[in-house]
Motif scaffolding. Structure first.
Motif, PDB file in Angstrom:
ATOM      1  N   GLY A 112      -3.472  -7.612 -11.669  1.00  0.00           N
ATOM      2  CA  GLY A 112      -4.654  -8.163 -11.028  1.00  0.00           C
ATOM      3  C   GLY A 112      -4.332  -9.365 -10.166  1.00  0.00           C
ATOM      4  O   GLY A 112      -4.902  -9.545  -9.083  1.00  0.00           O
ATOM      5  N   LEU A 113      -3.379 -10.196 -10.617  1.00  0.00           N
ATOM      6  CA  LEU A 113      -2.994 -11.375  -9.837  1.00  0.00           C
ATOM      7  C   LEU A 113      -2.320 -10.976  -8.531  1.00  0.00           C
ATOM      8  O   LEU A 113      -2.582 -11.577  -7.478  1.00  0.00           O
ATOM      9  CB  LEU A 113      -2.058 -12.258 -10.674  1.00  0.00           C
ATOM     10  N   GLN A 114      -1.451  -9.963  -8.592  1.00  0.00           N
ATOM     11  CA  GLN A 114      -0.799  -9.508  -7.366  1.00  0.00           C
ATOM     12  C   GLN A 114      -1.813  -8.919  -6.384  1.00  0.00           C
ATOM     13  O   GLN A 114      -1.746  -9.182  -5.179  1.00  0.00           O
ATOM     14  CB  GLN A 114       0.266  -8.470  -7.702  1.00  0.00           C
ATOM     15  N   ALA A 115      -2.738  -8.133  -6.886  1.00  0.00           N
ATOM     16  CA  ALA A 115      -3.764  -7.562  -6.014  1.00  0.00           C
ATOM     17  C   ALA A 115      -4.608  -8.659  -5.374  1.00  0.00           C
ATOM     18  O   ALA A 115      -4.955  -8.589  -4.186  1.00  0.00           O
ATOM     19  CB  ALA A 115      -4.650  -6.604  -6.810  1.00  0.00           C
ATOM     20  N   GLU A 165       4.022   2.763  -7.323  1.00  0.00           N
ATOM     21  CA  GLU A 165       4.102   1.394  -7.811  1.00  0.00           C
ATOM     22  C   GLU A 165       2.722   0.910  -8.240  1.00  0.00           C
ATOM     23  O   GLU A 165       1.697   1.326  -7.706  1.00  0.00           O
ATOM     24  CB  GLU A 165       4.659   0.483  -6.714  1.00  0.00           C
ATOM     25  N   THR A 166       2.705   0.027  -9.213  1.00  0.00           N
ATOM     26  CA  THR A 166       1.453  -0.548  -9.697  1.00  0.00           C
ATOM     27  C   THR A 166       1.490  -2.067  -9.531  1.00  0.00           C
ATOM     28  O   THR A 166       2.569  -2.665  -9.419  1.00  0.00           O
ATOM     29  CB  THR A 166       1.227  -0.202 -11.175  1.00  0.00           C
ATOM     30  N   PHE A 167       0.310  -2.681  -9.527  1.00  0.00           N
ATOM     31  CA  PHE A 167       0.209  -4.116  -9.325  1.00  0.00           C
ATOM     32  C   PHE A 167      -0.696  -4.718 -10.387  1.00  0.00           C
ATOM     33  O   PHE A 167      -1.664  -4.090 -10.831  1.00  0.00           O
ATOM     34  CB  PHE A 167      -0.360  -4.434  -7.935  1.00  0.00           C
ATOM     35  N   VAL A 196       0.833  -1.206   0.000  1.00  0.00           N
ATOM     36  CA  VAL A 196       0.000   0.000   0.000  1.00  0.00           C
ATOM     37  C   VAL A 196       0.867   1.256   0.000  1.00  0.00           C
ATOM     38  O   VAL A 196       0.591   2.224  -0.727  1.00  0.00           O
ATOM     39  CB  VAL A 196      -0.952  -0.012   1.212  1.00  0.00           C
ATOM     40  N   LEU A 197       1.941   1.246   0.797  1.00  0.00           N
ATOM     41  CA  LEU A 197       2.844   2.398   0.823  1.00  0.00           C
ATOM     42  C   LEU A 197       3.520   2.596  -0.530  1.00  0.00           C
ATOM     43  O   LEU A 197       3.687   3.730  -0.999  1.00  0.00           O
ATOM     44  CB  LEU A 197       3.898   2.219   1.915  1.00  0.00           C
ATOM     45  N   GLY A 198       3.942   1.499  -1.163  1.00  0.00           N
ATOM     46  CA  GLY A 198       4.556   1.610  -2.479  1.00  0.00           C
ATOM     47  C   GLY A 198       3.609   2.192  -3.505  1.00  0.00           C
ATOM     48  O   GLY A 198       4.001   2.990  -4.356  1.00  0.00           O
ATOM     49  N   TRP A 199       2.336   1.813  -3.414  1.00  0.00           N
ATOM     50  CA  TRP A 199       1.330   2.345  -4.341  1.00  0.00           C
ATOM     51  C   TRP A 199       1.046   3.822  -4.077  1.00  0.00           C
ATOM     52  O   TRP A 199       0.965   4.632  -4.991  1.00  0.00           O
ATOM     53  CB  TRP A 199       0.062   1.515  -4.215  1.00  0.00           C
TER      54      TRP A 199
END
Length: 298
Positions: free
Chosen positions: A267-270, A263-265, A255-258
């Protein structure tokens, strides 16, 4: 939920403060601290925090508790912090988080092997789901594995799980506050790490403003405050329930990276992070259910 269940839930929420704060450790280490100084980071995270708590509480450790406190200090800080920062310097934070999220499984194994105490099956299954969620979220991206860093992460996870189990089993000395007991552990653990600084640190010791801010953050919120909350909860709830909060570390880091680093993620990572978060919450809800609550530790 009855009064006991409400009290358990409050303890879990208090304990959750710690992994949320710890989720900042890898970002602080890589972005603010000088390179090549993992043992310095370990000492400055533990020793100032411990001395601060001792100055606040002003309670002496009973002679009969020096042995137990030394063991807890070694597991929770003297060994864990050096291993943590070796992993933080040498591994991507996500990969280290996968290893750390396995703490409830390690704690369950230790309880069974050392004390013949079984962990309820639903909590084990939620623990497995949490590890799987974190693994999916991390391994879906590009991961570089460093053997020494991975070994340090595994050893650190085992040390901290053992520390949580023993904190629950031993409690605190009679008449001593939890803050004082935590202060003694932090102080002794920091002193144990001091001899490692000249042996293992290789980079120059720099105290520029970013480094000062990083060390202060690790010592105060990341050390004194978070560990006081963690051990207060740890003396009152089952070890596997408490360690099931550890997936909050990578979730917080993500969450902090986003929010801060753009940073982006995928769909699988989310989905993986979502599974880890749901598993952590469901494991706690099962543990506080009045209809299916397991018997307390002896």
């Amino acid at each position: 939920m009855d009064h006991r269940g409400t009290g358990q839930a409050r303890l879990i929420l208090l304990g959750a403060i710690a992994p949320i704060v710890w989720g900042t450790t890898y970002a602080v280490t890589t972005e603010l601290l000088p390179p090549g100084r993992p043992m310095t980071a370990a000492v400055l995270r533990a020793l100032p925090a411990g001395l601060l708590l001792l100055a606040i509480t002003r309670q002496m450790l009973p002679p009969a508790w020096w042995g137990r406190t030394a063991v807890l200090a070694l597991l929770n800080f003297g060994a864990f912090f050096p291993l943590l920062f070796v992993a933080a310097y040498r591994l991507p934070g996500g990969l280290a988080a996968v290893v750390g999220s396995a703490q409830p499984l390690v704690a369950a194994a230790l309880l069974l092997l050392a004390f013949r105490q079984r962990t309820p099956l639903p909590r084990l299954l939620w623990s497995l789901a949490a590890v799987a969620g974190v693994a999916v979220a991390v391994l879906a991206g590009t991961v570089t594995v460093d053997a020494l860093g991975l070994t340090a992460a595994v050893a650190g996870t085992c040390a901290m799980a053992a520390g949580v189990v023993l904190v629950r089993r031993w409690g605190t000395p009679e008449g001593m506050s939890g803050l004082a007991a935590t202060g003694w552990q932090l102080t002794l653990g920091g002193l144990m790490a001091v001899p490692l600084v000249p042996l293992l640190d290789t980079g120059p010791f720099v105290l520029d403003p970013p480094a000062v801010a990083g060390y202060l953050w690790l010592a105060l919120p990341g050390g004194a405050i978070s560990y006081a909350a963690w051990f207060h909860a740890g003396r009152r709830v089952p070890p596997t329930s408490l360690t099931l909060l550890m997936p909050l570390v990578p979730v917080t880091a993500a969450v902090l990276g986003w929010m801060l680093l753009g940073e982006t993620f995928t769909g699988l990572q989310a989905a993986g992070f979502g599974l880890a978060l749901v598993a952590s919450v469901m494991g706690q809800l099962w543990g506080t259910s009045p209809a299916r609550r397991p018997r307390p530790d002896p």
